[in-house]
Design an enzyme around this catalytic site. Sequence first.
Site, PDB file in Angstrom:
ATOM      1  CG  ASP A  60      -1.751   1.223   1.397  1.00 56.00           C
ATOM      2  OD1 ASP A  60      -1.633   2.149   0.570  1.00 56.00           O
ATOM      3  OD2 ASP A  60      -2.532   1.263   2.373  1.00 56.00           O
ATOM      4  CE1 TYR A 159      -7.273  11.115 -10.683  1.00 59.21           C
ATOM      5  CE2 TYR A 159      -7.964  12.925 -12.100  1.00 59.21           C
ATOM      6  CZ  TYR A 159      -7.187  11.800 -11.883  1.00 59.21           C
ATOM      7  OH  TYR A 159      -6.340  11.374 -12.875  1.00 59.21           O
TER       8      TYR A 159
END
Length: 253
Positions: A60, A159
Amino acid sequence: MLLSEQWVLVTGGARGLGQAITRALAREGAGVVVNYHRSEAAALALAEELGPRAIALQADVTDAAAVQSLFAAARERTGAGISAVVNNALAQFSFDGDARPRLGDIAWERFSQQIEGAVKGALNTMQAALPGMRAQGFGRIVNVGTNLFQNPVVPYHDYTAAKAALLSLTRTAANDLGPDGITVNMVSGGLLRTTDASSATPEAVFDLIASLTPLRRVTTPAEFADAVLFFLSPWARAVTGQNLVVDSGLVKD
């Protein structure tokens, strides 16, 4: 350093745009570390398909300790370590303009998730890469951005904000790391036809965007990947801190 002499880490390298970048690197003879978070089956299958110059490693990228372990495992597996990083991993996101939250109701947690994925993830990989890159006096870092902060045709607030912050990090890192022989650049696409993230986009939207570009088509992941390879190659040895927009000419940066 030639591409064929490098081991390149591609974060989120098993699916979508990441897979296109991984395949392009393998085509040019580079060694590829295919990083994945949850897509284990896809990453292992891709590495097996591409052969001994491709390995799949889980991490991750928002977890700094996991990224350090990833780099240690890559050095052990390759015997050389990572000379270049492509920060492509995307926190869970879908380009679906109809379903996106509007400014009046979007929660800060969505911004935080995207900033963690884009900026923290890139910072973690860059920090883990630095010792090896400095030791060899060479390094290439390419961050994946977006043309939406120049042309927010669909206002994906979270985003787009995260990618704008990533561009700032790209440019400050380029200034900081240049004396070490490390370049840091960004390649920014528009909507790509087609990735997992853009699969929710209606065909009518793809067609509209295509009609607005000089090339009259929407950029593909493979075309985007080739631009990434430019920044990793010797041809870009004097280029750093730049943002190259690859969107069939839609946005003029």
